[in-house]
Enzyme design. Structure first.
Site, PDB file in Angstrom:
ATOM      1  N   SER A 149       0.801  -1.228   0.000  1.00  0.00           N
ATOM      2  CA  SER A 149       0.000   0.000   0.000  1.00  0.00           C
ATOM      3  C   SER A 149       0.833   1.278   0.000  1.00  0.00           C
ATOM      4  O   SER A 149       0.315   2.347  -0.300  1.00  0.00           O
ATOM      5  CB  SER A 149      -0.954   0.017   1.196  1.00  0.00           C
ATOM      6  OG  SER A 149      -0.230   0.091   2.404  1.00  0.00           O
ATOM      7  N   HIS A 153       1.229   4.240   6.710  1.00  0.00           N
ATOM      8  CA  HIS A 153       0.601   5.115   5.718  1.00  0.00           C
ATOM      9  C   HIS A 153       1.018   6.563   5.940  1.00  0.00           C
ATOM     10  O   HIS A 153       1.552   6.918   6.985  1.00  0.00           O
ATOM     11  CB  HIS A 153      -0.919   4.988   5.766  1.00  0.00           C
ATOM     12  CG  HIS A 153      -1.421   3.752   5.076  1.00  0.00           C
ATOM     13  ND1 HIS A 153      -2.736   3.382   5.110  1.00  0.00           N
ATOM     14  CD2 HIS A 153      -0.790   2.804   4.341  1.00  0.00           C
ATOM     15  CE1 HIS A 153      -2.897   2.259   4.419  1.00  0.00           C
ATOM     16  NE2 HIS A 153      -1.714   1.888   3.952  1.00  0.00           N
ATOM     17  N   ASP A 210      -7.973   6.131   4.725  1.00  0.00           N
ATOM     18  CA  ASP A 210      -8.020   4.953   5.594  1.00  0.00           C
ATOM     19  C   ASP A 210      -9.243   4.854   6.492  1.00  0.00           C
ATOM     20  O   ASP A 210      -9.273   3.990   7.370  1.00  0.00           O
ATOM     21  CB  ASP A 210      -6.772   4.925   6.491  1.00  0.00           C
ATOM     22  CG  ASP A 210      -5.510   4.651   5.718  1.00  0.00           C
ATOM     23  OD1 ASP A 210      -5.603   4.257   4.547  1.00  0.00           O
ATOM     24  OD2 ASP A 210      -4.422   4.824   6.297  1.00  0.00           O
TER      25      ASP A 210
END
Length: 187
Positions: free
Chosen positions: A53, A92, A129
């Protein structure tokens, strides 16, 4: 089978020395891990990227070094967080930082220190997210959800961890090999 152990039974002092040396290695590794945890203020100062990701910034298997001593997180910073109720760390990028407002049930609270609220997204993901967060959670809390910010990495070395988690039998083979090496070591 027992005949192969006879050299170790003949000299119990040497065998005890090897067992103690092995225990010393394990306890030293544990102490280094705990020292890193205290220095970085993170329960897990080193994590492995488990998915794609964050490509192209980080590849699956990269080993990340975290730092959790900064009081604030900026937009664009790459962070590692845990979702409430799950034990898998997620790596992230911070996409948005909300104003610091100390609230409890929607009302401002005096004397309560504010915590940053963050929205994150994987570089290789199409959306933010919010679907990954716990039910009813719309953002991350800097103090409670973040494990730390990424300060460095080593490419691909974390693949060992991924292989051990995807193939549990490898753990047994590795532990058996390490035990055999300790037993066969001659000083």
């Amino acid at each position: 089978m027992l005949s192969s152990l006879s050299p170790y039974m003949a000299n119990p002092r040497n065998t005890l020395s090897q067992v103690l040396n092995f225990g010393l290695v394990l306890s030293s590794a544990f102490m280094v891990w705990k020292a890193l945890s205290v220095i970085t203020n993170s329960a897990s100062p080193v994590v492995v990227v488990l998915s794609g990701s964050m490509e192209p910034a980080f590849q699956r298997g990269d080993l990340l070094f975290l730092w959790n001593r900064s009081p604030r997180v900026d937009v664009g910073e790459i962070v590692v967080y845990n979702v409430q109720g799950k034990d898998i760390p997620i790596v992230h990028r911070v996409m948005r930082v909300f104003p610091d407002v100390p609230t409890t049930g929607g009302e401002d609270v005096e004397g309560v220190e504010a915590s940053q609220k963050l929205l994150t997204k994987g570089d290789n993901n199409l959306s933010d997210d919010t679907e990954l967060y716990a039910p009813g959670q719309e953002f991350l809390d800097r103090k409670t959800d973040l494990m730390g910010s990424v300060r460095g990495y080593v490419p691909a070395i974390g693949y060992v961890t991924i292989m051990l988690s995807e193939h549990p039998w490898l753990k047994s083979v590795l532990l058996g090999f390490m035990g055999l090496m300790v037993m066969l070591q001659r000083e």
